[in-house]
Scaffold this active site. Structure first.
Site, PDB file in Angstrom:
ATOM      1  N   SER A 184       0.790  -1.223   0.000  1.00 50.55           N
ATOM      2  CA  SER A 184       0.000   0.000   0.000  1.00 50.55           C
ATOM      3  C   SER A 184       0.822   1.273   0.000  1.00 50.55           C
ATOM      4  CB  SER A 184      -0.937   0.003   1.219  1.00 50.55           C
ATOM      5  OG  SER A 184      -0.199  -0.051   2.424  1.00 50.55           O
ATOM      6  N   HIS A 212      -5.609  -3.593  -1.833  1.00 54.53           N
ATOM      7  CA  HIS A 212      -5.293  -2.557  -2.820  1.00 54.53           C
ATOM      8  C   HIS A 212      -5.246  -3.111  -4.237  1.00 54.53           C
ATOM      9  CE1 HIS A 212      -4.531   1.007  -0.324  1.00 54.53           C
ATOM     10  NE2 HIS A 212      -4.171   0.137   0.605  1.00 54.53           N
ATOM     11  N   LYS A 241     -12.387  -0.032   0.133  1.00 61.64           N
ATOM     12  CA  LYS A 241     -11.573   0.681  -0.858  1.00 61.64           C
ATOM     13  C   LYS A 241     -12.304   0.664  -2.210  1.00 61.64           C
ATOM     14  CE  LYS A 241      -7.184   0.070   1.564  1.00 61.64           C
ATOM     15  NZ  LYS A 241      -7.738  -0.330   2.860  1.00 61.64           N
TER      16      LYS A 241
END
Length: 394
Positions: A184, A212, A241
């Site tokens: 990340s 991610h 996310k």
């Protein structure tokens, strides 16, 4: 509470402030998006995990609103007592189908998922071999396990093999390799084909935190395994996310893994079930993400455009191809100064510094989003150039 204890806390806070490491939160008065409202200003947002721009998607909001009216506000319980609804199982099945696994289990956050994974599956006879740059939630989860711990330098396959051999020499019953799919703070993709080859050679299991990557990398956004052609055995991930940006995490993998987690994973057993609105919104987000090739193409176009612009301007960037583009600055105060200068120019970023990243490796981690347009990207590049010259960075 004693005066001495509070004075001790104040002293610690003063030391954090003096070192330039104090973190301050900024209030956003509106939804997450490519442009956000901060007070009476509108800023271009370059530091959200909103990769596909789904955080304010009208279909996701509508799905959440419908669930709110149909299922209520919250579950008021853990699932094994009185908290499971059909929505929860529907989302678990959707995650498993999306990522090609037998089943999935939901958590309040991926931090909780990683916190419950290792302790449940492994005992003192086993070993965990962890990448040195793994997320804090993996580090904490590994600490909770009684398994013997080994660490290898980031993406160093020779060192990984050395640690696998050591685990064998130490008599490990089972070996589990764990890595971020995308790191990340750096944007690097894990070397999953090489990790898979070593795991197969030494009889190890692979677990990947794909927070991610899921939703925006690989075919249909199915993550780092699909991107690299090397599927992990177990995947942990988030809905906080790319997949809607709300909250909630999951683990997906073989059926016996999920079944045992449902019986023994403490963060699952002792945390409330996901709220119905979050569950329904996340279901819709997966549906949209699977078909969002146009958004993924736009995201990668922005990534190339922004990276090229900053490189030509003279900024030091970590190499990579993901939408995470770290601008390296070295010292914490330098990162904070650039963040403030960009804020004055209506670009919303955040400085990252110790203990989030190593000492001397402070940076501004910029992140691209399909919620941005070409005008936003050009404006942001210009703002970086202007601020960088003002501060003597370029």
């Amino acid at each position: 509470m004693t005066v001495a204890f509070l004075d001790h806390l104040r002293s610690t806070l003063s030391q954090i402030e003096a070192a330039g490491l104090y973190k301050r939160e900024r209030e956003i008065s509106g939804p997450q998006g490519g442009r956000i409202a901060v007070g009476d200003r509108t800023l271009i947002n370059l530091c959200a995990n909103n990769y596909l721009g789904l955080a304010d998607h009208p279909e996701i909001i509508a799905a959440a609103e419908t669930a709110l009216h149909q299922y209520g506000f919250g579950m008021a319980s853990v699932r094994f007592i009185c908290g499971t609804q059909d929505l929860h199982r529907e989302l678990e099945r959707a995650v498993a189908a999306y990522l090609g696994k037998d089943d999935a289990i939901l958590f309040a956050a991926c931090f909780d998922a990683n916190g419950g994974l290792f302790e449940t599956l492994l005992g003192p006879e086993d070993s965990i071999i962890s990448d040195a740059l793994n997320h804090a939630s993996i580090i904490d989860g590994v600490r909770l396990s009684k398994a013997k711990r080994y660490r290898y330098a980031t993406s160093d396959m020779d060192e990984l093999e050395t640690q696998l051999k050591q685990a064998d020499a130490d008599g490990a019953r089972f070996k589990l390799i764990v890595t971020d799919g995308v790191f990340s703070m750096d944007g690097y993709v894990a070397k999953l084909p090489e990790i898979r080859a070593l795991a197969d050679r030494y009889g190890a299991i692979i677990a990947v935190d794909d927070c991610h990557a899921t939703g925006h990398l690989g075919p249909q956004g199915r993550g780092s395994g699909a991107l690299t052609g090397a599927e992990p055995d177990i995947i942990t991930g988030t809905f906080g996310k790319t997949l809607g940006g709300a909250m909630g995490g999951f683990i997906t993998g073989p059926q016996p893994v999920i079944d045992l987690l449902r019986q023994r994973a403490r963060p699952y057993l002792f945390s409330n079930a996901l709220a119905p609105a979050v569950t329904a919104g996340s279901l819709k987000a997966i549906e949209i993400a699977k078909a969002a090739d146009d958004r993924r193409d736009l995201l990668m176009r922005h990534t190339r455009r922004f990276r090229d612009g900053l490189s030509k301007a003279g900024f030091e960037l970590l190499p990579g191809e993901t939408p995470i583009i770290p601008v390296m600055l070295g010292e914490a105060t330098r990162a904070q100064d650039l963040a403030k200068a960009l804020d004055r120019r209506c670009v919303y970023v955040a400085g990252f510094f110790f203990p989030v990243v190593p000492q001397g490796k402070a940076r501004i981690r910029t992140q691209m989003s399909a919620a941005l347009d070409d005008t936003d990207i050009d404006f942001a590049i210009g703002a970086f150039e202007d601020a960088g010259r003002e501060l003597g960075i370029i």
